[in-house]
Design a protein around this motif. Structure first.
Motif, PDB file in Angstrom:
ATOM      1  N   ASN A   1     -10.828  12.086  73.547  1.00 58.28           N
ATOM      2  CA  ASN A   1     -11.477  11.957  74.852  1.00 58.28           C
ATOM      3  C   ASN A   1     -12.955  12.302  74.707  1.00 58.28           C
ATOM      4  OD1 ASN A   1      -8.973  11.811  76.935  1.00 58.28           O
ATOM      5  ND2 ASN A   1      -8.497  13.239  75.267  1.00 58.28           N
TER       6      ASN A   1
ATOM      7  N   ALA B   1     -14.955  13.599  77.805  1.00 61.39           N
ATOM      8  CA  ALA B   1     -14.363  14.633  78.647  1.00 61.39           C
ATOM      9  C   ALA B   1     -15.148  15.937  78.580  1.00 61.39           C
ATOM     10  CB  ALA B   1     -12.916  14.878  78.245  1.00 61.39           C
TER      11      ALA B   1
ATOM     12  N   THR C   1     -12.755  12.964  83.447  1.00 62.58           N
ATOM     13  CA  THR C   1     -11.724  13.672  82.688  1.00 62.58           C
ATOM     14  C   THR C   1     -12.218  15.053  82.270  1.00 62.58           C
ATOM     15  OG1 THR C   1     -10.966  11.556  81.782  1.00 62.58           O
ATOM     16  CG2 THR C   1     -10.184  13.552  80.691  1.00 62.58           C
TER      17      THR C   1
END
Length: 354
Positions: free
Chosen positions: A221, A224, A274
């Motif tokens: 990710n 994020a 996120t």
């Protein structure tokens, strides 16, 4: 206010209600349905009880509570209410802290067996021996400790004010910091003090959130944000990854549970999509409620505290029906522990601090 019994049971099944029974070390047999919610609220009103739930509790326990948060903030809120009874849905040291700050209130914990690996990692006897080895040192103890340890402590701290607490102490004094080794390492790194001795204790759940977990999830990710609790085993790895440029330092946030809530709201205002969260997975419920447009995901989905999850719907109902299990603290121990907590509060920023 009266209950029919305040004796902690040792046998199963429990005699006080249909369905409630001890299964695999937890009170079970009750669904968290509308009837359960209605009876919990009715019983709380009848006994003038305030229900507190820690951020790591089951979602249904968090949702039924009057207040949800970290243990110190909850204990301070409860002390300011006119409730006769505090029902603390958390682990045992948290209920002790509530009793320390509210000595005239009845304090109940729904399951007296709900302990804490971090609090257990430093006993009062061990702290007394450590102090004897460093007779001129000041003792700084994380609030996640027993009342007996707090009573031997000069000043308590939370994860959000630990740095400020240590900076408030004379630079030429040795400091014994316990019990969490990861929080202690964080404080030593930020303050730059080499006179801090750190106890080698840990929360097994937070310690199990590893640097390898963090690196893998951050790579998966890349955009994020990272919310990391200082108790985590990955805390030092996060600083290393940021320093090496593996992770953008701007993405890394070392936060207490209370700070995670405010940071979640800020992430939503900033349009973040996120956030990876390194702490006990129960925290995700509060974060998702605070910022529903942000996707919150655990760095380690297995980071669930078995002690926190002992506070089940059945345990809470049993607690309110029968007044079990009552938590008391010896008055002298409570007085000494209260002084250590009050010294911390005088430094500032103790709320939202675990």
């Amino acid at each position: 206010m009266s209950f029919s019994s305040t004796t902690t049971p040792t046998a199963a099944p429990d005699p006080q209600g249909p369905g409630i029974r001890r299964i695999d070390g937890r009170w079970d047999g009750i669904e968290a349905d509308a009837a359960w919610r209605r009876e919990v609220r009715d019983l709380a009103a009848r006994h003038n009880a305030v229900i507190l739930a820690h951020n790591y509790e089951l979602p249904e326990i968090q949702d039924i509570a009057d207040h949800t948060g970290d243990s110190l903030a909850l204990s301070r809120i409860a002390a300011s209410t006119d409730a006769d009874v505090i029902v603390f849905c958390g682990v045992h040291f948290m209920a002790e802290t509530a009793k320390i700050l509210s000595p005239d209130k009845t304090v109940l914990i729904p399951d007296a067996d709900a302990g804490c690996s971090l609090a257990d990692s430093l006993t009062a006897d061990q702290l007394a021996e450590w102090k004897a080895e460093h007779p001129d040192a000041l003792v700084v103890s994380y609030v996640n400790t027993t009342a007996a340890v707090k009573a031997l402590t000069d000043i308590c701290c939370t994860s959000s004010n630990a740095v400020d607490v240590v900076r408030s102490l004379p630079e030429d004094r040795e400091i014994l910091f316990g019990p969490d080794q990861f929080l202690g390492a964080h404080v030593r790194r930020v303050t730059g003090r080499d006179t801090i001795h750190v106890w080698a204790g840990e929360c097994h759940v937070h310690a199990g959130i590893s640097g390898r977990d963090l690196a893998r999830r951050a790579e998966e990710n890349p955009d994020a944000e990272l919310f990391i609790h200082p108790e985590c085993g990955c805390a030092n790895s996060a600083i290393y990854l940021a320093g090496e440029g593996v992770v953008d330092p701007a993405r890394v946030h070392m936060l207490s549970t209370g700070e995670m809530i405010s940071s979640a709201r800020q992430a939503q205002r900033d349009g973040r999509s996120t956030v990876l969260v390194a702490t006990e997975v129960g925290m995700l419920h509060q974060l998702r409620g605070a910022a529903p447009d942000v996707e919150f995901a655990a760095v380690n989905e297995r980071a669930s505290c078995p002690y926190m999850k002992m506070i089940t719907p059945a345990a809470l109902l049993r607690c309110l029906r029968e007044g079990r299990d009552e938590v008391d603290v010896d008055p002298d121990t409570a007085a000494a522990a209260r002084r250590a907590v009050e010294r911390m509060i005088a430094v500032g920023t103790p709320g939202g601090g675990e």
